[in-house]
Motif scaffolding. Structure first.
Motif, mmCIF file in Angstrom:
data_model
loop_
_atom_site.group_PDB
_atom_site.id
_atom_site.type_symbol
_atom_site.label_atom_id
_atom_site.label_comp_id
_atom_site.label_asym_id
_atom_site.label_seq_id
_atom_site.Cartn_x
_atom_site.Cartn_y
_atom_site.Cartn_z
ATOM 1 N N PRO A 269 0.847 -1.303 0.026
ATOM 2 C CA PRO A 269 0.128 -0.081 -0.126
ATOM 3 C C PRO A 269 0.841 1.250 0.144
ATOM 4 O O PRO A 269 1.974 1.412 0.682
ATOM 5 C CB PRO A 269 -0.824 -0.131 1.400
ATOM 6 N N TYR A 270 0.189 2.361 -0.663
ATOM 7 C CA TYR A 270 1.101 3.673 -0.832
ATOM 8 C C TYR A 270 1.306 4.177 0.749
ATOM 9 O O TYR A 270 2.490 4.939 0.626
ATOM 10 C CB TYR A 270 0.076 4.691 -1.391
ATOM 11 N N GLU A 271 0.761 3.797 1.802
ATOM 12 C CA GLU A 271 0.991 4.560 3.066
ATOM 13 C C GLU A 271 2.509 4.091 3.450
ATOM 14 O O GLU A 271 3.303 4.819 4.204
ATOM 15 C CB GLU A 271 0.229 4.140 4.072
ATOM 16 N N GLN A 272 2.901 2.805 2.904
ATOM 17 C CA GLN A 272 4.193 2.280 3.397
ATOM 18 C C GLN A 272 5.365 2.488 2.331
ATOM 19 O O GLN A 272 6.377 2.479 2.847
ATOM 20 C CB GLN A 272 4.123 1.074 3.591
ATOM 21 N N ASN A 273 5.004 2.918 1.123
ATOM 22 C CA ASN A 273 6.051 2.983 -0.039
ATOM 23 C C ASN A 273 6.608 4.325 0.062
ATOM 24 O O ASN A 273 5.875 5.327 0.353
ATOM 25 C CB ASN A 273 5.354 2.875 -1.432
ATOM 26 N N ARG A 274 7.896 4.510 -0.241
ATOM 27 C CA ARG A 274 8.630 5.870 -0.403
ATOM 28 C C ARG A 274 8.788 6.145 -1.916
ATOM 29 O O ARG A 274 8.788 5.363 -2.852
ATOM 30 C CB ARG A 274 9.779 5.504 0.367
ATOM 31 N N LEU A 275 9.110 7.371 -2.287
ATOM 32 C CA LEU A 275 9.358 7.982 -3.356
ATOM 33 C C LEU A 275 10.511 8.498 -3.338
ATOM 34 O O LEU A 275 10.949 9.189 -2.649
ATOM 35 C CB LEU A 275 8.257 8.917 -3.977
ATOM 36 N N ARG A 276 11.614 8.040 -4.441
ATOM 37 C CA ARG A 276 12.757 8.607 -4.480
ATOM 38 C C ARG A 276 13.037 9.590 -6.002
ATOM 39 O O ARG A 276 12.521 8.774 -6.907
ATOM 40 C CB ARG A 276 13.908 7.529 -4.498
ATOM 41 N N ILE A 277 13.288 10.605 -5.869
ATOM 42 C CA ILE A 277 13.522 11.786 -6.922
ATOM 43 C C ILE A 277 14.718 12.432 -6.702
ATOM 44 O O ILE A 277 14.805 13.133 -5.746
ATOM 45 C CB ILE A 277 12.188 12.387 -7.239
ATOM 46 N N ARG A 278 15.250 12.494 -7.810
ATOM 47 C CA ARG A 278 16.670 13.321 -7.510
ATOM 48 C C ARG A 278 17.535 12.921 -6.265
ATOM 49 O O ARG A 278 17.947 13.910 -5.676
ATOM 50 C CB ARG A 278 16.426 14.852 -7.738
ATOM 51 N N ASP A 279 17.739 11.797 -6.157
ATOM 52 C CA ASP A 279 18.434 11.255 -4.868
ATOM 53 C C ASP A 279 17.897 11.630 -3.548
ATOM 54 O O ASP A 279 18.623 11.540 -2.515
ATOM 55 C CB ASP A 279 19.878 11.387 -4.982
ATOM 56 N N GLU A 280 16.789 12.250 -3.444
ATOM 57 C CA GLU A 280 15.890 12.575 -2.235
ATOM 58 C C GLU A 280 14.996 11.339 -1.955
ATOM 59 O O GLU A 280 14.101 10.886 -2.969
ATOM 60 C CB GLU A 280 15.644 13.850 -2.334
ATOM 61 N N VAL A 281 14.650 10.960 -0.615
ATOM 62 C CA VAL A 281 13.702 10.082 -0.439
ATOM 63 C C VAL A 281 12.502 10.759 0.455
ATOM 64 O O VAL A 281 12.744 11.202 1.143
ATOM 65 C CB VAL A 281 14.148 8.815 0.137
ATOM 66 N N TYR A 282 11.259 10.398 -0.171
ATOM 67 C CA TYR A 282 10.193 11.035 0.685
ATOM 68 C C TYR A 282 9.017 9.806 1.094
ATOM 69 O O TYR A 282 8.695 9.109 0.217
ATOM 70 C CB TYR A 282 9.273 11.810 -0.197
ATOM 71 N N GLY A 283 8.784 9.791 2.328
ATOM 72 C CA GLY A 283 7.500 9.009 2.660
ATOM 73 C C GLY A 283 6.395 9.617 2.504
ATOM 74 O O GLY A 283 6.273 11.070 2.127
ATOM 75 N N LEU A 284 5.338 9.131 2.782
ATOM 76 C CA LEU A 284 3.918 9.953 2.411
ATOM 77 C C LEU A 284 3.825 11.049 3.321
ATOM 78 O O LEU A 284 3.446 12.317 2.840
ATOM 79 C CB LEU A 284 2.799 8.863 2.952
ATOM 80 N N ALA A 285 4.032 11.301 4.361
ATOM 81 C CA ALA A 285 4.259 12.478 5.313
ATOM 82 C C ALA A 285 5.009 13.485 4.631
ATOM 83 O O ALA A 285 4.648 14.652 4.655
ATOM 84 C CB ALA A 285 4.463 12.265 6.713
ATOM 85 N N GLU A 286 6.214 13.100 4.225
ATOM 86 C CA GLU A 286 7.231 14.099 3.595
ATOM 87 C C GLU A 286 6.600 14.978 2.477
ATOM 88 O O GLU A 286 6.930 15.948 1.901
ATOM 89 C CB GLU A 286 8.691 13.557 3.571
ATOM 90 N N LEU A 287 5.949 13.770 1.551
ATOM 91 C CA LEU A 287 5.478 14.126 0.277
ATOM 92 C C LEU A 287 4.438 15.170 0.482
ATOM 93 O O LEU A 287 4.330 16.129 -0.255
ATOM 94 C CB LEU A 287 5.053 12.878 -0.436
ATOM 95 N N ARG A 288 3.562 15.048 1.408
ATOM 96 C CA ARG A 288 2.439 15.877 1.580
ATOM 97 C C ARG A 288 2.963 17.444 2.085
ATOM 98 O O ARG A 288 2.364 18.382 2.055
ATOM 99 C CB ARG A 288 1.475 15.294 2.720
ATOM 100 N N GLU A 289 4.120 17.510 2.582
ATOM 101 C CA GLU A 289 4.609 18.564 3.133
ATOM 102 C C GLU A 289 5.714 19.355 2.124
ATOM 103 O O GLU A 289 6.157 20.429 2.291
ATOM 104 C CB GLU A 289 5.405 18.311 4.455
ATOM 105 N N ALA A 290 5.971 18.539 1.280
ATOM 106 C CA ALA A 290 7.005 19.088 -0.041
ATOM 107 C C ALA A 290 6.302 20.052 -0.895
ATOM 108 O O ALA A 290 6.446 19.861 -2.109
ATOM 109 C CB ALA A 290 7.572 17.939 -0.718
ATOM 110 N N VAL A 291 6.159 21.075 -0.329
ATOM 111 C CA VAL A 291 5.153 22.166 -1.062
ATOM 112 C C VAL A 291 6.375 22.886 -2.119
ATOM 113 O O VAL A 291 5.795 23.693 -3.133
ATOM 114 C CB VAL A 291 4.336 23.409 -0.127
ATOM 115 N N ASP A 292 7.488 22.973 -1.554
ATOM 116 C CA ASP A 292 8.318 23.596 -2.603
ATOM 117 C C ASP A 292 9.099 22.793 -3.473
ATOM 118 O O ASP A 292 10.138 23.410 -4.057
ATOM 119 C CB ASP A 292 9.288 24.497 -1.750
ATOM 120 N N LYS A 293 8.916 21.521 -3.643
ATOM 121 C CA LYS A 293 9.621 20.547 -4.270
ATOM 122 C C LYS A 293 8.660 20.172 -5.812
ATOM 123 O O LYS A 293 7.589 19.907 -5.218
ATOM 124 C CB LYS A 293 9.938 19.220 -3.569
ATOM 125 N N ARG A 294 9.465 20.109 -6.843
ATOM 126 C CA ARG A 294 8.399 19.625 -7.903
ATOM 127 C C ARG A 294 9.054 18.424 -8.499
ATOM 128 O O ARG A 294 10.114 17.930 -8.411
ATOM 129 C CB ARG A 294 8.663 20.693 -9.158
#
Length: 134
Positions: free
Chosen positions: A54-79
């Motif tokens: 499930p999406y709640e447990q997976n992480r996203l890596r983009i440009r060598d930075e890794v984001y969990g769901l909570a970090e994605l929701r807070e990343a308003v200045d990253k594209r």
């Protein structure tokens, strides 16, 4: 150059030390017709050979930075740009066995111009992918 398919044909592999894999990753292109803020991307459900992650447990890596769901929701200045790929990191002790697997993803995209009750739109894709021996 990215492929048209949401799930890219490269980048499907295990990660972590050989002999003690932490999980696997699936490379994606942006599931949108333009780039978006990471805060509007709400994770990815992954299914491999019928096993759901499930999406709640997976992480996203983009440009060598890794984001969990909570970090994605807070990343308003990253594209996530239209011509960039990202990897979904899925924790699975030992990773996947080498060989052919059926991989499906549901990317969860939010659009700021839709009302909250219609806020998350799923984008689905499926393909056959191969884990090779390291």
């Amino acid at each position: 150059m990215l492929e048209r398919s949401l799930i890219q044909s490269t980048g499907f592999r295990n990660f972590g030390p050989v002999g003690a894999r932490d999980g696997f990753e699936v490379r994606l292109r942006i599931p949108n017709y333009h780039g978006t803020r990471l805060s509007l991307f709400d994770g990815v459900d992954v299914t491999v050979d019928g096993e759901k992650f499930p999406y709640e447990q997976n992480r996203l890596r983009i440009r060598d930075e890794v984001y969990g769901l909570a970090e994605l929701r807070e990343a308003v200045d990253k594209r996530w740009g239209m011509f960039e790929w990202a990897s979904v990191l899925v924790l699975k002790t030992g990773g996947l066995t080498p060989g052919v697997h059926r991989v499906a993803v549901t990317a969860r995209v939010r659009y700021c111009y839709f009302p909250p009750e219609m806020h998350v739109f799923p984008v689905n894709a499926e393909r056959i992918a191969t884990i090779v021996m390291s």
